[in-house]
Design a protein around this motif. Structure first.
Motif, PDB file in Angstrom:
ATOM      1  N   PRO A  31      -2.027   4.899  -3.802  1.00  0.00           N
ATOM      2  CA  PRO A  31      -0.830   5.006  -2.937  1.00  0.00           C
ATOM      3  C   PRO A  31       0.408   5.957  -3.549  1.00  0.00           C
ATOM      4  O   PRO A  31       1.095   6.625  -2.911  1.00  0.00           O
ATOM      5  CB  PRO A  31      -0.449   3.594  -2.656  1.00  0.00           C
ATOM      6  CG  PRO A  31      -1.776   2.760  -2.973  1.00  0.00           C
ATOM      7  CD  PRO A  31      -2.602   3.668  -3.883  1.00  0.00           C
TER       8      PRO A  31
ATOM      9  N   GLU B 127      -8.482  -4.059   3.864  1.00  0.00           N
ATOM     10  CA  GLU B 127      -8.794  -5.743   3.376  1.00  0.00           C
ATOM     11  C   GLU B 127      -9.494  -6.151   4.595  1.00  0.00           C
ATOM     12  O   GLU B 127     -10.013  -7.252   4.506  1.00  0.00           O
ATOM     13  CB  GLU B 127      -7.345  -6.321   3.355  1.00  0.00           C
ATOM     14  CG  GLU B 127      -6.641  -5.691   2.198  1.00  0.00           C
ATOM     15  CD  GLU B 127      -5.132  -6.582   2.058  1.00  0.00           C
ATOM     16  OE1 GLU B 127      -4.744  -6.987   3.236  1.00  0.00           O
ATOM     17  OE2 GLU B 127      -4.381  -6.188   1.392  1.00  0.00           O
TER      18      GLU B 127
ATOM     19  N   GLY C  22       0.590  -1.214   0.065  1.00  0.00           N
ATOM     20  CA  GLY C  22       0.121  -0.026  -0.146  1.00  0.00           C
ATOM     21  C   GLY C  22       0.795   1.300   0.005  1.00  0.00           C
ATOM     22  O   GLY C  22       1.874   1.305  -0.878  1.00  0.00           O
TER      23      GLY C  22
ATOM     24  N   GLY D  15      -4.817  -1.030  -2.925  1.00  0.00           N
ATOM     25  CA  GLY D  15      -3.541  -1.585  -2.453  1.00  0.00           C
ATOM     26  C   GLY D  15      -3.337  -1.224  -0.838  1.00  0.00           C
ATOM     27  O   GLY D  15      -2.260  -1.630  -0.375  1.00  0.00           O
ATOM     28  N   SER D  16      -4.269  -0.881  -0.383  1.00  0.00           N
ATOM     29  CA  SER D  16      -4.136  -0.544   1.043  1.00  0.00           C
ATOM     30  C   SER D  16      -4.733  -1.899   1.898  1.00  0.00           C
ATOM     31  O   SER D  16      -5.736  -2.410   1.742  1.00  0.00           O
ATOM     32  CB  SER D  16      -5.035   0.690   1.353  1.00  0.00           C
ATOM     33  OG  SER D  16      -5.130   0.944   2.876  1.00  0.00           O
ATOM     34  N   LYS D  17      -3.851  -2.075   3.016  1.00  0.00           N
ATOM     35  CA  LYS D  17      -4.133  -3.060   3.819  1.00  0.00           C
ATOM     36  C   LYS D  17      -5.145  -3.018   4.650  1.00  0.00           C
ATOM     37  O   LYS D  17      -5.954  -3.757   5.115  1.00  0.00           O
ATOM     38  CB  LYS D  17      -2.700  -3.685   4.535  1.00  0.00           C
ATOM     39  CG  LYS D  17      -1.591  -4.324   3.835  1.00  0.00           C
ATOM     40  CD  LYS D  17      -0.481  -4.688   4.567  1.00  0.00           C
ATOM     41  CE  LYS D  17       0.538  -5.292   4.067  1.00  0.00           C
ATOM     42  NZ  LYS D  17       1.596  -5.786   4.708  1.00  0.00           N
TER      43      LYS D  17
END
Length: 701
Positions: free
Chosen positions: A667, A633, A455, A628-630
């Motif tokens: 990101p 999730e 991310g 792309g960011s954890k």
């Protein structure tokens, strides 16, 4: 030519018959293959050292006649990584015809530009100064290498006699001479006078060997080096000790690393009085044997012998007057102890320059040491980037090996100071330096990034790398670090486990930064997590977790990092990745929003405190970075979707539509803001950049 052996004790036999067979119809490809496997063994030649060649018959594009062409490593290349793009192809007849216009050694440098008139391949790399050394010898395949064992003989007081003792009449000898056209003529004459030799040793320089095939040349090189190595090792066994025996004892490995990590930022500061440097540390056994020996103080001032060695290591190292177990807890006290040594080194270097310079010599370069020796602990090297510092370290290890061998068989001799100067300040070397590409905006900078395996953190790491920085990628998950470690150049990136809630873990991460690069200049706190719950459902555990990772983690990270930055005295940059949520009140967000607000105000407080030290502290507020960011999730996405009364899959569109620009925030957009603070807004501190596409309720004014 010797017996073809496939087992060696002192060199690595790496020839793969299957691989070679696949290249048998391409002599140039075979020559490149031979070059690469020779360069893979650092005992044979170090990075950028030596050169190799082959000669083939090609069709002249203008006459369609067969002509002999030499393919040779070009200027600035490395045989271990050599490819077709790194070689020069020259007409042999034209190169040899240059002898008819050669006016003598005082006009040596003029010949280099004439090599371009000999080019067969117009896509060639610039021919190097060693081109005629290959071209004037008649052999189809030639290796010019800098093996430690052979240079030990070449640098010994009675090296010519020892050469005769080892190889009889099969190896020639040429007294020291700077590389160039005249040395090529000397090689040609040596072979004509001794037509049965299998190679030639250049005094204080290196080895030439040859063969009619690439394989024959490779074996010849290995066998000559093996014989030299065996001779030296037998002498060492007879003597019973090296470097006059051990004078001091090394600290245990963990203690050596601890001492080195503390000292590295201090040395980096002192080495950077003219230009900021990046460091490298090694406590290799070969280094320790040398730096702990009785003969260190005798040998270190002599400097190196091989031109390739001292071009990268400077004329001599600096030896610290610190005891192995010295208390290094006070950086000011340590600095006061060793700063006079640096001042004296610079004074000595200036005296060396002034006494040896010519009317047309380039201006004196940085007078600081490249190699710094700490007896009982290890060896530091500092240069403009990590690769150059590491290569300098490797070259000095080669120099140690040379001194070890020379002292075992006779007595080590270095080049005279004048000859050393003539190489170091050679106008052709100066021209090569001027051809180097300009440095990138973040070169010579070291960045430590938390939460950097995915991310936003990874995007920042990639952006800083592209801008020339060295990067320490940290994360709490070792598995995630291992997954990405091999995707980066180890001269640019290291990874370190870092739990930002644990002071010891933070200290260990900075220790890795100091050991591998010399310190830290940039701190990016990107580690984070999110909990989205109504006040009634927010537990004390939720609250503590957010405060620990986001707020306490930021405090601990900056506290330790500032200690290093103040030691270096370069200033520094701290950038905290907060959130729009620290400015905007929203539902189901009391824990996360409060922590982010605390991060933002801590930034302002630190900026006010650290400005006098030229340490800038700024905040970046992302919003809606879903791709792309954890964070997105897990349950955070569900919580935000619930708060807005929409489905999770509708979140990207929802966040894009609600900002003024109707843009999805990526990101990479956050990484661009980080770069702006670091490389563009260099007089900004205590400030905030919102990267949210334009959210009016998050406007800071």
């Amino acid at each position: 030519m010797g017996i073809a052996k496939k087992t060696y004790t002192y060199v690595d036999y790496l020839w793969d018959d299957k691989k070679a067979a696949s290249l048998k119809n391409d002599e140039v490809a075979l020559f490149l293959y031979r070059s690469n496997i020779l360069g893979a063994d650092l005992r044979i030649t170090n990075y950028g050292g030596g050169n190799t060649s082959c000669k083939t018959i090609e069709k002249d594009p203008l006459t369609n006649e067969n002509v002999e062409v030499m393919w040779v490593k070009g200027s600035g290349g490395d045989i271990g990584t050599l490819t077709r793009s790194g070689i020069a192809g020259l007409y042999i007849e034209r190169l040899r015809n240059l002898k008819t216009i050669y006016k003598g050694i005082e006009y040596e440098d003029e010949m280099v530009s004439l090599f371009n008139h000999c080019l067969y391949d117009l896509n060639s790399k610039a021919p190097s100064i060693d081109t005629p050394l290959h071209g004037l010898l008649p052999f189809k395949h030639i290796d010019h290498l800098h093996p430690d064992a052979v240079i030990a003989i070449a640098a010994a007081k009675d090296g010519e006699k020892i050469t005769k003792e080892i190889w009889g009449d099969t190896i020639g000898w040429i007294p020291w001479q700077r590389p160039g056209f005249d040395l090529g003529i000397k090689l040609e004459e040596c072979f004509k006078q001794n037509p049965n030799i299998r190679g030639i040793i250049l005094e204080s320089h290196g080895l030439f060997t040859w063969g009619n095939t690439s394989y024959e040349c490779y074996l010849n090189s290995l066998e000559v080096i093996e014989m030299a190595s065996a001779y030296i090792e037998n002498k060492i066994i007879q003597n019973g000790k090296v470097f006059g025996g051990q004078k001091i004892k090394s600290l245990p490995p963990s203690k050596r690393k601890e001492q080195a990590a503390i000292l590295a930022p201090i040395l980096r500061k002192l080495c950077s009085s003219e230009n900021r440097m990046v460091g490298h540390f090694t406590d290799d056994d070969r280094v320790l044997t040398y730096i702990n020996s009785n003969d260190l103080r005798k040998l270190a001032p002599l400097g190196t012998s091989c031109p390739d060695h001292f071009l990268r290591t400077k004329i001599k190292p600096l030896v610290l007057d610190l005891k192995p177990g010295e208390n290094l807890s006070s950086s000011n006290e340590v600095t006061s102890l060793i700063e006079p040594l640096f001042k004296q080194y610079r004074t000595d270097y200036k005296a060396y320059y002034d006494s040896c310079k010519h009317p047309d010599s380039p201006a004196m370069r940085d007078a600081n040491p490249v190699v710094i020796i700490y007896p009982g602990v290890g060896m530091f090297t500092f240069a403009k980037n990590k690769q150059t510092a590491r290569v300098a370290s490797e070259f000095y290890v080669n120099a140690i090996n040379v001194m070890r061998g020379s002292e075992a068989i006779s007595e080590y001799t270095a080049l005279t100071r004048q000859e050393a100067f003539n190489i170091e300040y050679w106008l052709l070397e100066e021209a090569k330096l001027k051809r180097m590409p300009p440095e990138k905006p973040l070169s010579r900078k070291i960045a430590l990034i938390t939460g950097a395996t995915g991310g936003i953190g990874k995007a920042i790491a990639d952006k800083l790398l592209a801008a020339g920085a060295n990067v320490v990628i940290t994360d709490i998950q070792n598995e995630a670090l291992q997954q990405i470690a091999n995707s980066y150049n180890k001269d640019e990136v290291i990874t370190a486990v870092c739990d930002v809630t644990n002071p010891k873990s933070i200290e260990d991460a900075y220790k890795e930064a100091s050991l591998n690069f010399g310190g830290v200049d940039i701190i990016i706190h990107s580690a984070g997590l999110a909990v989205s719950k109504p006040i009634e459902e927010t537990t004390e555990s939720d609250w503590n977790l957010l405060q620990n990772v986001l707020v306490k983690g930021q405090f601990l990270l900056v506290q330790k990092g500032v200690e290093i930055m103040k030691t270096q005295a370069f200033g520094g940059n701290i950038i905290n990745i907060a959130s729009k949520n620290g400015l905007v009140a929203g539902p189901n967000n009391v824990g996360y929003g409060t922590a982010k607000a605390a991060q933002q105000h801590m930034t302002r407080l630190l900026a006010a405190e650290l400005g006098r030290d030229k340490i800038r502290v700024n905040t970046i507020n992302p919003d809606g970075v879903i791709v792309g960011s954890k964070i997105w999730e897990g349950k955070w996405a569900e919580g935000r979707a619930k708060a807005y009364g929409i489905k999770v899959e509708e979140l990207p569109a929802h966040y894009a539509k609600r900002n003024l620009l109707n843009e999805i925030i990526l990101p990479e957009d956050i990484a661009n803001a980080v770069f702006a603070f670091l490389a563009v807004l260099d007089k900004s501190t205590g400030n905030t950049i919102n990267v949210d596409g334009g959210m009016p309720n998050a406007f800071v004014r």
